[in-house]
Scaffold this active site. Structure first.
Site, short mmCIF file in Angstrom:
data_model
loop_
_atom_site.label_atom_id
_atom_site.label_comp_id
_atom_site.label_asym_id
_atom_site.label_seq_id
_atom_site.Cartn_x
_atom_site.Cartn_y
_atom_site.Cartn_z
N LYS A 183 0.39 -1.50 0.08
CA LYS A 183 0.26 -0.34 0.04
C LYS A 183 0.54 1.22 0.04
O LYS A 183 0.40 1.82 -1.36
CB LYS A 183 -1.08 -0.03 1.56
CG LYS A 183 -2.36 -1.34 0.82
CD LYS A 183 -3.24 -0.64 -0.16
CE LYS A 183 -4.08 -1.84 0.39
NZ LYS A 183 -4.72 -2.13 -1.42
N LYS B 84 -2.35 -11.13 -8.99
CA LYS B 84 -3.13 -12.13 -8.69
C LYS B 84 -4.61 -11.38 -9.12
O LYS B 84 -4.91 -10.06 -9.61
CB LYS B 84 -4.04 -12.24 -7.73
CG LYS B 84 -3.87 -11.58 -6.57
CD LYS B 84 -3.84 -11.13 -5.10
CE LYS B 84 -4.32 -9.45 -4.16
NZ LYS B 84 -4.63 -9.52 -3.29
N LYS C 261 -5.58 -7.58 -8.74
CA LYS C 261 -4.71 -6.38 -7.62
C LYS C 261 -4.19 -5.36 -8.28
O LYS C 261 -4.20 -4.60 -7.35
CB LYS C 261 -3.65 -7.60 -7.71
CG LYS C 261 -2.11 -6.65 -7.36
CD LYS C 261 -1.92 -7.23 -6.06
CE LYS C 261 -0.27 -7.01 -5.85
NZ LYS C 261 0.23 -6.95 -4.69
P1 TYM Z 1 -10.50 -8.31 0.26
O1 TYM Z 1 -11.94 -7.50 -0.22
O2 TYM Z 1 -9.69 -8.29 -0.99
O3 TYM Z 1 -10.77 -10.03 -0.78
C1 TYM Z 1 -11.82 -10.83 -0.01
C2 TYM Z 1 -11.41 -12.28 -0.29
O4 TYM Z 1 -11.18 -12.46 -1.32
C3 TYM Z 1 -10.61 -13.30 -1.42
N1 TYM Z 1 -9.14 -12.57 -2.65
C4 TYM Z 1 -8.34 -13.90 -3.48
N2 TYM Z 1 -8.98 -14.77 -3.44
C5 TYM Z 1 -8.06 -15.79 -4.96
N3 TYM Z 1 -7.29 -15.18 -5.75
C6 TYM Z 1 -7.39 -14.03 -5.29
N4 TYM Z 1 -6.92 -13.09 -6.94
C7 TYM Z 1 -8.19 -12.87 -4.60
N5 TYM Z 1 -8.62 -11.93 -4.82
C8 TYM Z 1 -9.66 -11.46 -3.85
C9 TYM Z 1 -9.04 -12.39 -0.35
O5 TYM Z 1 -8.23 -13.91 0.02
C10 TYM Z 1 -10.27 -12.26 0.10
O6 TYM Z 1 -10.53 -13.99 1.25
N6 TYM Z 1 -8.48 -7.95 4.68
C11 TYM Z 1 -9.44 -8.54 3.66
C12 TYM Z 1 -10.81 -8.22 4.08
C13 TYM Z 1 -11.55 -9.13 5.44
C14 TYM Z 1 -11.01 -9.91 6.06
C15 TYM Z 1 -11.75 -9.49 7.73
C16 TYM Z 1 -11.03 -11.47 5.82
C17 TYM Z 1 -11.19 -7.81 7.02
N7 TYM Z 1 -11.20 -8.46 8.27
C18 TYM Z 1 -11.69 -10.96 9.06
C19 TYM Z 1 -10.74 -12.10 6.79
C20 TYM Z 1 -11.64 -11.88 8.07
C21 TYM Z 1 -9.19 -8.23 2.36
O7 TYM Z 1 -9.34 -6.85 2.09
O8 TYM Z 1 -9.44 -9.20 1.53
#
Ligand code: TYM
Length: 331
Positions: A111, A194, A197
């Protein structure tokens, strides 16, 4: 019954990475575990959305959760900011989260690179808020994609540190979870990282994309000039297309194109056409439901209210106990 928590940031429409990395597991887990799934709107504040965008994005994720098959009668679906106890626990956890460890987080470093003009304290303590989300329900399983692995490790650190600091085995350790036993990373269409991204629409296929849009995006995906030797290793951008095929296509289709590649007979145009059709078929039922649910305001309101009540029941119990453990006493 074990407790499960997971969330998705409210930054707009959900893509295949969110679906295969997280939501598909949510849908399977809801019948087997005590599940809490939320929309991480507090986390989205790190990038300063406008009030109108903020609300629109929260609504979009709620609609897509429901369209993908989350059942609000079984799982607890809620909006993070509707549960102020999460913010309170975040404050307590911040008191024992240290600058050095927060600065070392890969997502923080990413970030800082991506938005050097907006390196706010919320970005730094993002993993603390995430830990609060999880341990507020004392969850042990967290369905997430591979990119969240380090955040889960930090959540365990903060939970254990709280227990040690107050000499009380209160929070269990949460672990990342995927039904397939390994966390997944769904690649994007730009041949590099990914899905989701990079900003910009072309790298990701969204659950709400129309078939024509999916065809166009996939046909434009980066490829090379083709293999020149049998069984040649696949370059990254080609491997990405095969990885996508692995999740949306049948095994026969995957093996067919893999064989064509290994015998230098592959035509990328055909492979992409097939991949696009399989993505369209995989998303079709969700796409249709998104449209009908999005127009049902009263239903969405009822789901969000019901979810907030259920989530607060569990969260307020934790906060009462945490306050007691920390030593807050009323006079
Ligand atoms: P976020 O919003 O970026 O993504 C949500 C979920 O989707 C998954 N994900 C992916 N998995 C595989 N390949 C990809 N290209 C891909 N892009 C996104 C992420 O791994 C995620 O599971 N910090 C978290 C949100 C969050 C959270 C939490 C998750 C906030 N609090 C507590 C679990 C528990 C986030 O930004 O995910």
């Amino acid at each position: 019954m074990e407790t499960v928590v997971s969330g998705i940031r409210s930054t707009g429409r959900l893509h295949l990475g969110n679906y295969y990395g997280a939501i598909q597991n949510f849908v399977k887990m809801q019948r087997e575990y005590n599940c809490y799934f939320f929309i991480a709107d507090l986390h989205s504040l790190t990038t300063h959305p406008t009030p109108a965008d903020l609300h629109g994005n929260v609504k979009q994720v709620l609609v897509e959760y429901l369209a993908a098959g989350l059942d609000p009668e079984i799982a607890t679906l809620y909006v993070q900011s509707d549960v102020p106890e999460v913010a309170e626990l975040y404050l307590y956890l911040n008191m024992s989260a240290y600058l050095g460890e927060l600065e070392r987080s890969t997502s923080f470093k990413d970030k800082v690179r991506a938005q050097p003009d907006n390196v706010n304290a919320g970005l730094l303590t993002y993993p603390v808020l995430m830990a609060a989300d999880i341990i507020i329900h004392r969850a042990t399983k967290v369905p997430v994609g591979k990119d969240q692995e380090q955040h889960l490790e930090m959540a365990r650190t903060f939970a254990n540190r709280f227990n040690r600091m107050y000499k009380h085995e209160y929070f269990p350790e949460p672990y990342a979870f995927n039904f397939s036993n390994s966390l997944v990373k769904i690649p994007g269409l730009d041949g590099k990282g990914k899905m989701g991204k990079s900003e910009g629409e072309a790298n990701a296929v969204y659950l709400s994309d129309e078939p024509e849009v999916i065809r166009k995006k996939v046909m434009r995906a980066v490829t090379d000039s083709g293999p020149t030797m049998d069984n040649q290793p696949k370059p990254q951008e080609i491997q990405n297309l095969f990885d996508l095929m692995k999740v949306v296509s049948s095994e026969d289709t995957y093996l067919h194109f893999d064989h064509l590649y290994n015998t230098c007979q592959v035509r990328y145009g055909d492979l992409k056409k097939q991949l696009a059709e399989d993505m369209i078929a995989a998303t079709a039922p969700i796409r249709e439901k998104i449209k009908s649910i999005a127009s049902d305001g009263p239903y969405l309101r009822q789901v969000a209210r019901h979810g907030a009540i259920k989530a607060r029941e569990s969260a307020s119990k934790t906060i009462r106990e945490v306050r007691e453990i920390i030593g807050f006493r009323s006079f």
